[in-house]
Design an enzyme around this catalytic site. Structure first.
Site, PDB file in Angstrom:
ATOM      1  N   GLU A   1     -10.554  -0.906  -5.700  1.00  0.00           N
ATOM      2  CA  GLU A   1     -11.123   0.038  -4.741  1.00  0.00           C
ATOM      3  C   GLU A   1     -10.189   1.223  -4.508  1.00  0.00           C
ATOM      4  O   GLU A   1      -8.967   1.096  -4.598  1.00  0.00           O
ATOM      5  CB  GLU A   1     -11.361  -0.677  -3.406  1.00  0.00           C
ATOM      6  CG  GLU A   1     -12.044   0.195  -2.349  1.00  0.00           C
ATOM      7  CD  GLU A   1     -12.166  -0.514  -1.015  1.00  0.00           C
ATOM      8  OE1 GLU A   1     -13.228  -0.380  -0.382  1.00  0.00           O
ATOM      9  OE2 GLU A   1     -11.217  -1.182  -0.598  1.00  0.00           O
TER      10      GLU A   1
ATOM     11  N   ARG B   1       0.831  -1.212   0.000  1.00  0.00           N
ATOM     12  CA  ARG B   1       0.000   0.000   0.000  1.00  0.00           C
ATOM     13  C   ARG B   1       0.863   1.259   0.000  1.00  0.00           C
ATOM     14  O   ARG B   1       0.506   2.276  -0.594  1.00  0.00           O
ATOM     15  CB  ARG B   1      -0.899   0.014   1.240  1.00  0.00           C
ATOM     16  CG  ARG B   1      -1.912  -1.104   1.312  1.00  0.00           C
ATOM     17  CD  ARG B   1      -2.613  -1.103   2.661  1.00  0.00           C
ATOM     18  NE  ARG B   1      -3.318  -2.362   2.914  1.00  0.00           N
ATOM     19  CZ  ARG B   1      -3.935  -2.660   4.037  1.00  0.00           C
ATOM     20  NH1 ARG B   1      -3.930  -1.792   5.041  1.00  0.00           N
ATOM     21  NH2 ARG B   1      -4.549  -3.821   4.190  1.00  0.00           N
TER      22      ARG B   1
END
Length: 475
Positions: free
Chosen positions: A163, A96
């Site tokens: 997402e 991430r």
């Protein structure tokens, strides 16, 4: 065997090539589109559309582990035992934050030390291996303010739902990432979605309207999603899912979900497919299994009543940490029961929902329309966050004022105790004040209780309801 991969878009993402096991340079978009077609299974966008047309709610779990074989086994087990409509690859924290080298070192040392699946490190060929292991389409869930490298590997893997957004995957997660940078990074992602649409592949782009997930007033959740949706549509995205977090108040949640298609018609161009997605309660979960399962089923009913296309499920182990496969399976099965035709008799007060919708629409308009009038929406968003005219509660980012203070009213609906500098009308502010004064008059909050104690009580809403704690969090 270890080889080098050159990530598509690595230069634009400021990344150098990384060593990953069993991977090669990413294929061109045309080849990835052909690969998805060859899989012989629906895309996430098709699943969502079919769910809406059939009047049922598609079911999706959260899941992600570090090891490849372990991830594949988890996906297969969930599909074999619970048949979810869409499956998830939850990405690890190193990926991430674009710490691909650290993800690789951790993966080689012990995959169990990763809190998700490091797709960039494993590479697109392993991504395809996961895709081919199950019949359901996959979605990437992560939390990255700059997901360009991850998105490119995702596309090469044949994954059809992704997402995130430049606001919703920045402010809740990152302390020091300028919003202008995250908006630019996500615009790159959305432009690739536009190119893929031209090639015949529709990627579902899910917006994380859940934000900080706890005590989020509906209008701020939906306002952030409207801004991200407009930016995505302008960049070429043709399927947008707007996620909304369960507040715990039936009328407010149903109204918020039913407002999503109205907002889409008001602010998005024709030809963009828009779906409502409901996240089951993301606050403090009850510890008792029966209580937790009551809450899971209740959330699934709310999703059905609100017309959501998809539900992100929870498990009876939420209060204890990461759930095991068995708990995930049972959570999926329980949530799916809310689709039963035997529950057609379940309804909600239509007049109260319509009234709540009217107020949500008005508050969203107050927040977003001054921004949408600006010639440069991305710049307007950054400036609004600096001024606090766009804001979220409990933000991790130094680039948001985080002046909003939410509070539950006497019935448990989430209101603005303080709207900070949000440009809400006097009428809207007066209504919030009146509803919260009624809560105090009704004894829902001790008159001299501290703000922190009140917030803790509101966060512990379901624990209190089930008798597992008092409003101050005492068990």
């Amino acid at each position: 065997m270890t080889s080098k991969i050159v990530l598509l878009g690595a230069d634009r993402a400021g990344e150098a090539p990384h060593s990953v096991p069993g991977a090669e340079s990413l294929p061109p978009l045309e080849e990835s589109v052909a690969y998805v077609a060859s899989l012989g299974k629906p895309t996430a966008a098709q699943v969502l559309q079919d769910a809406r047309e059939s009047g049922r709610v598609a079911i999706q779990p959260r899941c992600g582990v570090g090891g490849h074989e372990e991830m594949k086994a988890l996906l297969r087990d969930l599909e074999a035992q619970a048949a979810p409509d869409i499956l998830t690859l939850t990405i690890d924290a190193h990926t991430r934050l674009k710490r691909f080298e650290q993800a690789l070192r951790t993966l080689n040392r012990d995959p169990r030390d990763l809190n998700g699946y490091p797709l960039v490190t494993h590479g697109w060929q392993r991504g395809r291996d996961l895709n081919e292991a199950v019949a359901a389409p996959l979605e990437i869930r992560h939390g990255s303010p700059d997901a360009r490298a991850l998105f490119d590997v995702s596309v090469a893997s044949g994954i059809t739902s992704f997402e995130g957004g430049g606001i919703s995957y920045n402010l809740p997660y990152s302390k020091a990432v300028p919003v202008a940078e995250s908006l630019a990074a996500w615009e790159d992602v959305d432009r690739v979605c536009g190119r893929l649409a031209e090639l015949g592949l529709i990627i579902d782009r899910e917006l994380f309207g859940t934000l900080t997930a706890v005590l989020v007033p509906p209008s701020i959740s939906l306002a952030i999603s409207v801004v991200e949706a407009v930016l995505a549509a302008r960049a070429g995205v043709r399927c947008i899912s707007v996620a909304y977090p369960q507040s715990g108040h039936l009328v407010q949640d149903v109204a918020a979900l039913r407002t999503i298609p109205l907002l889409a018609r008001r602010y998005l161009p024709e030809g963009v497919q828009v779906h409502a997605v409901f996240h089951e309660f993301m606050g403090v979960f009850p510890r008792g299994r029966g209580h937790a399962e009551d809450l899971i089923f209740y959330g699934a009913l709310v999703a059905r009543l609100g017309g959501a296309s998809k539900l992100i499920t929870k498990t009876y182990q939420e209060a204890y940490g990461i759930p095991d496969t068995r708990a995930n399976v049972e959570g999926l099965r329980l949530a799916a029961r809310a689709n039963s035709p035997l529950l057609d008799f379940v309804a909600v007060d239509a007049d109260r929902v319509a009234e709540e919708q009217e107020w949500i629409l008005a508050e969203v308009a107050d927040i977003v329309e001054p921004l949408l009038e600006q010639p440069d929406l991305k710049a307007a968003v950054s400036q609004a966050l600096e001024r606090g005219t766009l804001d979220i509660p409990f933000s991790a980012s130094r680039y948001a004022k985080s002046e909003i203070i939410p509070k539950r009213d006497a019935e448990g609906a989430i209101r603005y105790l303080s709207a900070g500098s949000l440009p809400l009308s006097r009428r809207a502010l007066r209504r919030n004040d009146e509803l919260l004064r009624r809560a105090e008059a009704g004894g829902a909050n001790p008159g001299l209780g501290s703000l922190l104690a009140d917030l803790t009580g509101d966060i512990n809403y379901f624990l209190t309801l089930f008798g597992e704690s008092d409003r101050e969090g005492t068990s």
